[in-house]
Design an enzyme around this catalytic site. Sequence first.
Site, mmCIF file in Angstrom:
data_model
loop_
_atom_site.group_PDB
_atom_site.id
_atom_site.type_symbol
_atom_site.label_atom_id
_atom_site.label_comp_id
_atom_site.label_asym_id
_atom_site.label_seq_id
_atom_site.Cartn_x
_atom_site.Cartn_y
_atom_site.Cartn_z
ATOM 1 C CG LEU A 260 -1.922 -1.119 1.360
ATOM 2 C CD1 LEU A 260 -2.533 -1.113 2.756
ATOM 3 C CD2 LEU A 260 -2.998 -0.977 0.300
ATOM 4 C CG ASP B 173 1.654 -3.259 2.846
ATOM 5 O OD1 ASP B 173 2.547 -2.445 2.558
ATOM 6 O OD2 ASP B 173 0.546 -3.276 2.280
ATOM 7 C CD GLU C 155 6.774 0.360 14.295
ATOM 8 O OE1 GLU C 155 7.374 0.896 15.242
ATOM 9 O OE2 GLU C 155 6.660 0.879 13.170
ATOM 10 C CG ASP C 156 2.216 -0.996 10.676
ATOM 11 O OD1 ASP C 156 2.380 -0.057 11.470
ATOM 12 O OD2 ASP C 156 2.499 -0.919 9.472
ATOM 13 N NE ARG D 106 0.084 -4.067 6.852
ATOM 14 C CZ ARG D 106 1.100 -3.512 7.525
ATOM 15 N NH1 ARG D 106 1.156 -2.194 7.673
ATOM 16 N NH2 ARG D 106 2.067 -4.261 8.027
ATOM 17 N NE ARG E 60 -3.384 2.400 6.220
ATOM 18 C CZ ARG E 60 -2.332 1.881 5.597
ATOM 19 N NH1 ARG E 60 -1.534 1.053 6.255
ATOM 20 N NH2 ARG E 60 -2.088 2.176 4.341
ATOM 21 C CG HIS F 132 1.759 4.307 10.592
ATOM 22 N ND1 HIS F 132 2.369 3.431 9.718
ATOM 23 C CD2 HIS F 132 0.500 3.830 10.765
ATOM 24 C CE1 HIS F 132 1.522 2.466 9.388
ATOM 25 N NE2 HIS F 132 0.380 2.689 10.009
ATOM 26 C CB CYS G 199 8.048 -0.184 9.258
ATOM 27 S SG CYS G 199 7.467 1.490 9.100
#
Length: 255
Positions: free
Chosen positions: A19, A62, A67-68, A87, A133, A163, A248
């Site tokens: 993305l 992704d 980290e997300d 995701r 997000r 972010h 990330c």
Amino acid sequence: MTRGIALVRRPGDRLAEGLVTYIERSDVDLARARRQHEAYRAALAEAGWQIREVSPADHCPDSVFVEDTVAVCEGLAVITRPGAPQRRPELPGAEKAARDAGLEVVRIEAPGTLDGGDVLQVGTTVYVGRGGRTNGEGLAQLRAHLATRGRTVIPVPLRGVLHLKSAVTALPDGTLLALPELLDATALGHPVRPVDEEAGCHVVPLGGDLVLLAASAPRSAALVAGLGFTPVVVDISEYEKLEGCITCLSVLIPG
């Protein structure tokens, strides 16, 4: 010296389909991205972190941005619920890795959304980005979870950035490096030092005086050195094409 565990996830074959929101899409060199990821892991290992790989999620472009998917605080792993629905299949592998690392696990539940890239921990304060997000329900759930660890959660409005950690991160002494135009700095209760390179506000304290930075921020690396820290510089240019930054690509679990 072993500082703890570093969770990482290798880039999959579909990385170039990742993305992008605020930048123009450009071609990603997958072979180079894989070499860069190897160098990133090597830098963490050399700094004393035990590398532990999260199971691949090659169907999720992704997924390398691990980290997300999880935020770790004093033995607690908060499994997120990313704001981008595509995701969310990344989460089971991240949860298994957190459990295998011996962490207590909790989850952000619907309708909450939370991306780990929005979570910046500075001492007992946890800043959380709002405007990308992560939504208010996700923030509220995170606040409740982290209250068990004595943390105070403070929302930070974002402007034109994916972010919070794309706009501000913290040095080991708590000084914040920020691009002020990307966020509401009045929400920040720690000293802020502006930088003039986008990648310059992305740092990862590795323990002691070591600070991980991207090669695309040479002036910021010099600034960090001038403040008495030791820059550890790696090239992540292929990930920067996908709005990725130095934070990330790993989740650090202190030992």
